[in-house]
Design a protein around this motif. Sequence first.
Motif, PDB file in Angstrom:
ATOM      1  N   THR A  92       5.331   6.687 -20.272  1.00  0.00           N
ATOM      2  CA  THR A  92       5.354   7.030 -21.694  1.00  0.00           C
ATOM      3  C   THR A  92       6.078   8.347 -21.933  1.00  0.00           C
ATOM      4  O   THR A  92       6.870   8.474 -22.885  1.00  0.00           O
ATOM      5  CB  THR A  92       3.921   7.124 -22.243  1.00  0.00           C
ATOM      6  OG1 THR A  92       3.253   5.870 -22.035  1.00  0.00           O
ATOM      7  CG2 THR A  92       3.911   7.461 -23.727  1.00  0.00           C
ATOM      8  N   ALA A  93       5.813   9.332 -21.070  1.00  0.00           N
ATOM      9  CA  ALA A  93       6.479  10.629 -21.209  1.00  0.00           C
ATOM     10  C   ALA A  93       7.990  10.476 -21.080  1.00  0.00           C
ATOM     11  O   ALA A  93       8.762  11.098 -21.833  1.00  0.00           O
ATOM     12  CB  ALA A  93       5.950  11.602 -20.164  1.00  0.00           C
ATOM     13  N   ALA A  94       8.431   9.651 -20.146  1.00  0.00           N
ATOM     14  CA  ALA A  94       9.870   9.463 -19.929  1.00  0.00           C
ATOM     15  C   ALA A  94      10.521   8.715 -21.090  1.00  0.00           C
ATOM     16  O   ALA A  94      11.723   8.866 -21.341  1.00  0.00           O
ATOM     17  CB  ALA A  94      10.107   8.712 -18.623  1.00  0.00           C
ATOM     18  N   ALA A  95       9.728   7.917 -21.800  1.00  0.00           N
ATOM     19  CA  ALA A  95      10.281   7.127 -22.899  1.00  0.00           C
ATOM     20  C   ALA A  95      10.422   7.949 -24.183  1.00  0.00           C
ATOM     21  O   ALA A  95      11.108   7.521 -25.118  1.00  0.00           O
ATOM     22  CB  ALA A  95       9.394   5.910 -23.164  1.00  0.00           C
ATOM     23  N   ARG A  96       9.804   9.119 -24.209  1.00  0.00           N
ATOM     24  CA  ARG A  96       9.880   9.962 -25.402  1.00  0.00           C
ATOM     25  C   ARG A  96      11.104  10.878 -25.354  1.00  0.00           C
ATOM     26  O   ARG A  96      11.622  11.181 -24.280  1.00  0.00           O
ATOM     27  CB  ARG A  96       8.630  10.846 -25.528  1.00  0.00           C
ATOM     28  CG  ARG A  96       7.356  10.103 -25.829  1.00  0.00           C
ATOM     29  CD  ARG A  96       6.220  11.085 -26.101  1.00  0.00           C
ATOM     30  NE  ARG A  96       6.490  11.844 -27.331  1.00  0.00           N
ATOM     31  CZ  ARG A  96       6.518  13.171 -27.396  1.00  0.00           C
ATOM     32  NH1 ARG A  96       6.312  13.908 -26.289  1.00  0.00           N
ATOM     33  NH2 ARG A  96       6.753  13.781 -28.545  1.00  0.00           N
ATOM     34  N   SER A  97      11.500  11.321 -26.526  1.00  0.00           N
ATOM     35  CA  SER A  97      12.537  12.341 -26.619  1.00  0.00           C
ATOM     36  C   SER A  97      11.811  13.685 -26.635  1.00  0.00           C
ATOM     37  O   SER A  97      11.270  14.096 -27.671  1.00  0.00           O
ATOM     38  CB  SER A  97      13.358  12.151 -27.895  1.00  0.00           C
ATOM     39  OG  SER A  97      14.345  13.153 -27.998  1.00  0.00           O
ATOM     40  N   LEU A  98      11.767  14.335 -25.496  1.00  0.00           N
ATOM     41  CA  LEU A  98      10.951  15.539 -25.361  1.00  0.00           C
ATOM     42  C   LEU A  98      11.612  16.743 -26.040  1.00  0.00           C
ATOM     43  O   LEU A  98      12.821  16.945 -25.930  1.00  0.00           O
ATOM     44  CB  LEU A  98      10.712  15.859 -23.885  1.00  0.00           C
ATOM     45  CG  LEU A  98       9.982  14.792 -23.059  1.00  0.00           C
ATOM     46  CD1 LEU A  98       9.764  15.294 -21.631  1.00  0.00           C
ATOM     47  CD2 LEU A  98       8.649  14.408 -23.695  1.00  0.00           C
ATOM     48  N   ALA A  99      10.780  17.528 -26.687  1.00  0.00           N
ATOM     49  CA  ALA A  99      11.256  18.764 -27.301  1.00  0.00           C
ATOM     50  C   ALA A  99      11.525  19.792 -26.205  1.00  0.00           C
ATOM     51  O   ALA A  99      10.967  19.692 -25.104  1.00  0.00           O
ATOM     52  CB  ALA A  99      10.204  19.299 -28.278  1.00  0.00           C
ATOM     53  N   PRO A 100      12.361  20.787 -26.465  1.00  0.00           N
ATOM     54  CA  PRO A 100      12.636  21.819 -25.460  1.00  0.00           C
ATOM     55  C   PRO A 100      11.366  22.472 -24.916  1.00  0.00           C
ATOM     56  O   PRO A 100      11.265  22.740 -23.713  1.00  0.00           O
ATOM     57  CB  PRO A 100      13.509  22.822 -26.216  1.00  0.00           C
ATOM     58  CG  PRO A 100      14.207  21.992 -27.240  1.00  0.00           C
ATOM     59  CD  PRO A 100      13.203  20.967 -27.677  1.00  0.00           C
ATOM     60  N   ALA A 101      10.394  22.716 -25.783  1.00  0.00           N
ATOM     61  CA  ALA A 101       9.148  23.350 -25.330  1.00  0.00           C
ATOM     62  C   ALA A 101       8.381  22.444 -24.372  1.00  0.00           C
ATOM     63  O   ALA A 101       7.757  22.921 -23.416  1.00  0.00           O
ATOM     64  CB  ALA A 101       8.266  23.696 -26.533  1.00  0.00           C
ATOM     65  N   GLU A 102       8.430  21.135 -24.607  1.00  0.00           N
ATOM     66  CA  GLU A 102       7.742  20.183 -23.723  1.00  0.00           C
ATOM     67  C   GLU A 102       8.431  20.120 -22.361  1.00  0.00           C
ATOM     68  O   GLU A 102       7.768  20.064 -21.315  1.00  0.00           O
ATOM     69  CB  GLU A 102       7.713  18.806 -24.376  1.00  0.00           C
ATOM     70  CG  GLU A 102       6.826  18.736 -25.609  1.00  0.00           C
ATOM     71  CD  GLU A 102       6.920  17.395 -26.316  1.00  0.00           C
ATOM     72  OE1 GLU A 102       5.889  16.879 -26.750  1.00  0.00           O
ATOM     73  OE2 GLU A 102       8.067  16.872 -26.448  1.00  0.00           O
ATOM     74  N   ARG A 103       9.747  20.129 -22.387  1.00  0.00           N
ATOM     75  CA  ARG A 103      10.497  20.104 -21.129  1.00  0.00           C
ATOM     76  C   ARG A 103      10.209  21.385 -20.326  1.00  0.00           C
ATOM     77  O   ARG A 103      10.031  21.336 -19.102  1.00  0.00           O
ATOM     78  CB  ARG A 103      12.002  19.972 -21.414  1.00  0.00           C
ATOM     79  CG  ARG A 103      12.363  18.704 -22.165  1.00  0.00           C
ATOM     80  CD  ARG A 103      13.832  18.665 -22.582  1.00  0.00           C
ATOM     81  NE  ARG A 103      14.691  18.403 -21.437  1.00  0.00           N
ATOM     82  CZ  ARG A 103      15.028  17.198 -21.011  1.00  0.00           C
ATOM     83  NH1 ARG A 103      14.568  16.117 -21.624  1.00  0.00           N
ATOM     84  NH2 ARG A 103      15.817  17.036 -19.964  1.00  0.00           N
ATOM     85  N   GLN A 104      10.145  22.501 -21.016  1.00  0.00           N
ATOM     86  CA  GLN A 104       9.855  23.770 -20.351  1.00  0.00           C
ATOM     87  C   GLN A 104       8.432  23.765 -19.783  1.00  0.00           C
ATOM     88  O   GLN A 104       8.192  24.290 -18.690  1.00  0.00           O
ATOM     89  CB  GLN A 104      10.019  24.917 -21.351  1.00  0.00           C
ATOM     90  CG  GLN A 104       9.817  26.302 -20.722  1.00  0.00           C
ATOM     91  CD  GLN A 104      10.056  27.422 -21.730  1.00  0.00           C
ATOM     92  OE1 GLN A 104      10.343  27.175 -22.896  1.00  0.00           O
ATOM     93  NE2 GLN A 104       9.927  28.655 -21.279  1.00  0.00           N
ATOM     94  N   HIS A 105       7.504  23.172 -20.529  1.00  0.00           N
ATOM     95  CA  HIS A 105       6.115  23.086 -20.079  1.00  0.00           C
ATOM     96  C   HIS A 105       6.025  22.311 -18.761  1.00  0.00           C
ATOM     97  O   HIS A 105       5.333  22.722 -17.823  1.00  0.00           O
ATOM     98  CB  HIS A 105       5.279  22.403 -21.166  1.00  0.00           C
ATOM     99  CG  HIS A 105       3.824  22.268 -20.837  1.00  0.00           C
ATOM    100  ND1 HIS A 105       3.046  23.291 -20.345  1.00  0.00           N
ATOM    101  CD2 HIS A 105       2.985  21.187 -20.941  1.00  0.00           C
ATOM    102  CE1 HIS A 105       1.806  22.882 -20.150  1.00  0.00           C
ATOM    103  NE2 HIS A 105       1.751  21.597 -20.505  1.00  0.00           N
ATOM    104  N   LEU A 106       6.738  21.192 -18.700  1.00  0.00           N
ATOM    105  CA  LEU A 106       6.743  20.389 -17.469  1.00  0.00           C
ATOM    106  C   LEU A 106       7.332  21.165 -16.301  1.00  0.00           C
ATOM    107  O   LEU A 106       6.784  21.179 -15.196  1.00  0.00           O
ATOM    108  CB  LEU A 106       7.555  19.108 -17.674  1.00  0.00           C
ATOM    109  CG  LEU A 106       6.844  17.847 -18.160  1.00  0.00           C
ATOM    110  CD1 LEU A 106       7.833  16.695 -18.218  1.00  0.00           C
ATOM    111  CD2 LEU A 106       5.666  17.500 -17.269  1.00  0.00           C
TER     112      LEU A 106
END
Length: 238
Positions: free
Chosen positions: A120-134
């Motif tokens: 599900t995470a990979a299917a989303r268009s992640l925001a920059p903050a989410e990508r940084q969090h990961l």
Amino acid sequence: MAATVRSASAAVFRPVRTRNAFEETVERLLQAIRLGVAGPGERLPAERELAGRLGVSRVTLREAIRAVADAGYLESRRGRYGGTFVAETLPGPPRHDPSDVDLEDALTLRRVLETGAAETAAARSLAPAERQHLMAALTEVDGVDPASAPEYRRRDSRLHLAIAEVTAAPSLTTAVAEVRTRVNELLDAIPLLATNIEHSNAQHRAIVAAILAGDPVAARTAMDEHLEGTAALLRAFL
């Protein structure tokens, strides 16, 4: 009787099928000991033969034997009649002694939740903050000293929770947190193996890379392989 032993030995020391070769080899060795295929004081097959039967490299087999020996189940003897032997006195039961139902229930629930979270995470268009969090969570677990079991478990948990968090499904994050608490109780009852940590960290990187690349299939597959490695060790020791 001899035929029965040979048959049991062949069943246990069969080729490793997964990509978690180290973890599954540890599982096979402990399974042989627990089932009495190799009893206390008995010698394991020669390294070359055993590696061939398991379908793993001799390096992987040595690492697995070392891990099982460090846990107190095997010992090495030198000399003409040397080799790898099952310890005369085996370790007692783990501090946490779950039933088979408890163990398999936790592992099944974890697999369903966390492979779904990665996909599900990979299917989303992640925001920059989410990508940084990961990436921050991945860097944290990558940088911890594997010898510090409590700290490694904490940072490992934070990465898995971070993956759930970027699905933007709070209920899923709560469910992952609950099952992770159960799994951590099980993990605390088994040794922390350095080779497994190295392998686990490499799998973490593959999972996060697939999520950031927006590849749901690869993310799910990488998470599934990662969880199966942990499951193999838990089944082996518990």
